[in-house]
Write a protein that holds these residues in place. Structure first.
Motif, PDB file in Angstrom:
ATOM      1  N   ASP A 397      41.404  11.889 -12.266  1.00 39.20           N
ATOM      2  CA  ASP A 397      42.033  13.010 -11.866  1.00 39.20           C
ATOM      3  C   ASP A 397      41.964  14.307 -11.633  1.00 39.20           C
ATOM      4  OD1 ASP A 397      43.421  10.414 -10.765  1.00 39.20           O
ATOM      5  OD2 ASP A 397      45.085  11.050 -11.661  1.00 39.20           O
ATOM      6  N   ARG A 400      38.328  15.487 -10.880  1.00 40.02           N
ATOM      7  CA  ARG A 400      37.440  15.419  -9.206  1.00 40.02           C
ATOM      8  C   ARG A 400      38.277  16.311  -8.573  1.00 40.02           C
ATOM      9  NH1 ARG A 400      40.010  10.608  -8.615  1.00 40.02           N
ATOM     10  NH2 ARG A 400      42.200  11.655  -8.836  1.00 40.02           N
ATOM     11  N   ARG A 401      39.425  16.996  -9.522  1.00 36.13           N
ATOM     12  CA  ARG A 401      40.399  18.527  -8.509  1.00 36.13           C
ATOM     13  C   ARG A 401      39.158  19.157  -9.048  1.00 36.13           C
ATOM     14  NH1 ARG A 401      45.399  16.284 -10.879  1.00 36.13           N
ATOM     15  NH2 ARG A 401      45.257  17.257 -12.590  1.00 36.13           N
ATOM     16  N   GLN A 403      36.069  19.497  -8.904  1.00 36.95           N
ATOM     17  CA  GLN A 403      35.146  19.361  -8.007  1.00 36.95           C
ATOM     18  C   GLN A 403      35.463  20.032  -6.454  1.00 36.95           C
ATOM     19  OE1 GLN A 403      33.121  15.922  -8.110  1.00 36.95           O
ATOM     20  NE2 GLN A 403      32.437  15.689 -10.342  1.00 36.95           N
ATOM     21  N   GLU A 404      36.957  19.367  -6.013  1.00 45.36           N
ATOM     22  CA  GLU A 404      36.777  19.891  -5.106  1.00 45.36           C
ATOM     23  C   GLU A 404      37.883  21.183  -4.789  1.00 45.36           C
ATOM     24  OE1 GLU A 404      40.419  17.393  -4.401  1.00 45.36           O
ATOM     25  OE2 GLU A 404      39.565  15.788  -3.747  1.00 45.36           O
ATOM     26  N   LEU A 405      38.193  22.236  -6.117  1.00 41.11           N
ATOM     27  CA  LEU A 405      37.744  23.080  -6.167  1.00 41.11           C
ATOM     28  C   LEU A 405      36.945  24.417  -5.822  1.00 41.11           C
ATOM     29  CD1 LEU A 405      41.325  23.696  -8.670  1.00 41.11           C
ATOM     30  CD2 LEU A 405      41.283  23.933  -6.244  1.00 41.11           C
ATOM     31  N   GLU A 406      35.974  23.631  -6.456  1.00 42.79           N
ATOM     32  CA  GLU A 406      34.680  24.017  -7.213  1.00 42.79           C
ATOM     33  C   GLU A 406      34.211  24.303  -5.083  1.00 42.79           C
ATOM     34  OE1 GLU A 406      31.649  22.394  -9.572  1.00 42.79           O
ATOM     35  OE2 GLU A 406      33.269  23.798 -11.593  1.00 42.79           O
ATOM     36  N   GLN A 407      34.242  23.185  -4.051  1.00 42.23           N
ATOM     37  CA  GLN A 407      33.617  23.665  -3.112  1.00 42.23           C
ATOM     38  C   GLN A 407      34.351  24.443  -2.421  1.00 42.23           C
ATOM     39  OE1 GLN A 407      33.500  18.804  -1.783  1.00 42.23           O
ATOM     40  NE2 GLN A 407      32.496  18.475  -3.800  1.00 42.23           N
ATOM     41  N   ARG A 408      35.716  24.399  -2.074  1.00 43.65           N
ATOM     42  CA  ARG A 408      36.760  24.860  -1.650  1.00 43.65           C
ATOM     43  C   ARG A 408      36.068  26.634  -2.221  1.00 43.65           C
ATOM     44  NH1 ARG A 408      42.023  23.214  -2.315  1.00 43.65           N
ATOM     45  NH2 ARG A 408      42.791  24.989  -0.993  1.00 43.65           N
ATOM     46  N   ARG A 411      32.803  27.453  -0.392  1.00 41.22           N
ATOM     47  CA  ARG A 411      33.052  27.633   1.240  1.00 41.22           C
ATOM     48  C   ARG A 411      33.302  29.088   0.745  1.00 41.22           C
ATOM     49  NH1 ARG A 411      33.964  22.311   0.549  1.00 41.22           N
ATOM     50  NH2 ARG A 411      36.494  22.547   0.816  1.00 41.22           N
TER      51      ARG A 411
END
Length: 529
Positions: A397, A400-401, A403-408, A411
């Motif tokens: 978990d 996965r969080r 990777q989401e933070l890196e993408q956000r 952006r």
């Protein structure tokens, strides 16, 4: 003869005012060196700042001024009061400052029994209002005092009567404090004697009295006035030792009688009141002793009769021992069954203890502990597997969080760069405008400062027609007195510089004629000189 001529002077001598006053004074003092005057006190003024007393003595038809000097006033037995009728003893003299005569008083006494009684009644009311005569202040007289203090004259019959009466009734140790019982110093001596007895310490070299007798024989009201003085009454009321008053005869009442703890009609009566009769006391003691012995005999006889009656009511030895003997036989019969029953009970308890001991053997406890350890191992393995599974899920978990933070974040960074690129031209334009405006304001302030400096500088003053004079060293000349003939000077004007030579010496502070003002350019600045 001229009517205005001086009349012939006779043989009558001339007196100065002081000489005449002195002669009158001597005449009065010689003729009336000792007088007794009876009159009523009027216009009484108590001791003034100097301590002297001033008042007047008057009757129905006349009045005379009176003076009591400070030293005499302190010794007076009768103090003057407004409206009191008195007999004053003194001498007549004059007072030159008022051209009047007066009496200098040496002694003062009330005029008659009526005045004395009025004075005593007023004093009694005053002291009673202070509570000095209250019954709750009275102390009990000891029944048989060890030491008796007597305040009286040592040479009169009073002390002999008291000692004789004490010897007849019950001899006691007597302390006599000798005082004058009549005269000007009587009151002070009596008050000092009462205070002196009270000041004796308990257990001291001189024994402290248990009771005090203040005694005096009979006499007139004037003779007893010392015991009516306020100082004596206050001393009697303040006495911590019980005090008996025995002043005068039975009909004589003085103020100390009201303040005393007990009043005796005569000095002999005082001796009777402070001690009992020894023979009567011994007879009373003997009678009490006889009564006590009879009572003890009667009590002993009654107790002996009671003891005999109780002895008859007591049972014999056989009756007393029969009950315990029967109880002993019954106890012996019950003893054997009780012992057998007790052995069986203990045997059962021993069997139960053996069973509990077998369950607590080392092998049984070791097997129980081994089983408990195996259970703990299974629980621990299960908990380890559960913890590893939970940790694996938590790591997945977290990955996965992340990777989401890196993408956000990528952006958001791209959007920030685009927004800052759009705001940069606008900020650059605002910066150029602000710099230009600031540069313009600084140029305006610089031009204003230059104009102000030009208007206030020395060149502007020289342009209005003034000159600056210096000597050879270049110092400015401010005073003509500094110049000397033939001295070379330098002069500076608006158009330039030139040299001059002084034709004459300096003439001090005289100011030269002011040169005509030369018109210069108008700048709006006034004349600074």
């Amino acid at each position: 003869m001229d009517s205005e001529s001086p009349k012939p002077v006779g043989n009558t001598p001339e007196w100065s005012v002081s000489d005449l006053s002195g002669a009158l004074k001597r005449t009065l003092e010689d003729a009336f060196g000792f007088v007794r005057v009876r009159g009523e006190i009027s216009g009484y003024r108590g001791p003034v700042g100097s301590g002297h007393v001033y008042f007047s003595l008057k009757d129905a038809n006349a009045k005379i001024d009176a003076v009591i000097w400070k030293g005499v006033f302190g010794r007076l037995k009768t103090r003057p009061q407004e409206g009191l009728e008195v007999i004053a003893t003194g001498k007549i003299t004059t007072f030159a400052g008022k051209s009047s005569y007066q009496i200098i008083i040496d002694s003062l006494e009330p005029a008659g029994i009526g005045a004395l009684m009025a004075l005593l009644e007023e004093r009694r009311r005053k002291l009673a209002a202070e509570g000095l005569f209250a019954q709750e202040r009275k102390q009990l007289i000891p029944y048989l005092p060890r030491v008796i203090g007597v305040v009286t004259s040592p040479t009169g019959a009073v002390i002999r009567d008291i000692l004789h009466r004490l010897e007849d009734r019950f001899p006691r140790h007597v302390l006599v404090w000798p005082v004058r019982v009549q005269g000007e110093t009587s009151a002070a001596e009596v008050a000092a004697a009462i205070a002196g007895f009270n000041a004796l310490p308990e257990g001291g070299r001189i024994p402290r009295p248990d009771v005090i007798i203040v005694a005096r024989g009979g006499g007139s009201l004037e003779d007893l006035m010392g015991f009516n003085e306020e100082i004596v009454v206050r001393a009697a009321a303040a006495s911590l030792i019980p005090l008996v008053s025995a002043v005068g005869h039975e009909t004589d009442i003085t103020l100390i009688d009201h303040a005393a703890d007990l009043r005796a009609p005569t000095p002999t009566g005082a001796a009777e009141k402070v001690v009992p009769v020894r023979a009567e006391l011994m007879s009373l003691v003997a009678d009490l002793a006889r009564r006590q012995a009879g009572a003890m005999r009667r009590l002993s006889d009654r107790r002996r009769s009671d003891l005999r009656a109780l002895a008859r009511a007591l049972p014999g030895p056989e009756a007393v021992l029969s009950g315990p003997r029967q109880r002993l036989d019954l106890a012996a019969a019950r003893l054997a069954p009780a012992l057998a029953r007790n052995a069986r009970v203990h045997e059962q308890k021993l069997g139960l203890a053996a069973q509990r001991l077998a369950r607590q053997s080392p092998m049984a406890r070791l097997a129980a502990l081994r089983a408990k350890l195996d259970g703990y191992g299974r629980v621990l393995a299960q908990a380890r597997n559960t913890a590893l599974s939970a940790e694996s899920r938590r790591i997945a978990d977290a990955r996965r969080r992340l990777q989401e933070l890196e993408q956000r974040g990528a952006r958001a960074l791209a959007r920030g760069v685009i927004l800052r690129g759009e705001r940069l031209p606008a900020l650059e334009a605002r910066l150029q405008r602000a710099f230009a405006q600031s540069l313009m304001r600084r140029r305006e302030r610089l031009r204003s400062s230059v104009s102000l400096l030009a208007s206030l500088g020395p060149e502007a003053v020289l342009a209005r027609g003034y000159a600056l004079v210096r000597d050879e060293a270049g110092a400015v000349i401010r005073d003509p007195g500094q110049l000397r003939a033939g001295q070379a000077l330098g002069v500076q004007v608006a158009g330039g510089r030139f040299g001059v030579v002084v034709a004459g010496g300096g003439e001090g502070p005289a100011r030269p004629a002011r040169p005509a003002r030369r018109e210069g350019p108008k700048t709006g600045q006034g004349d600074l000189f």
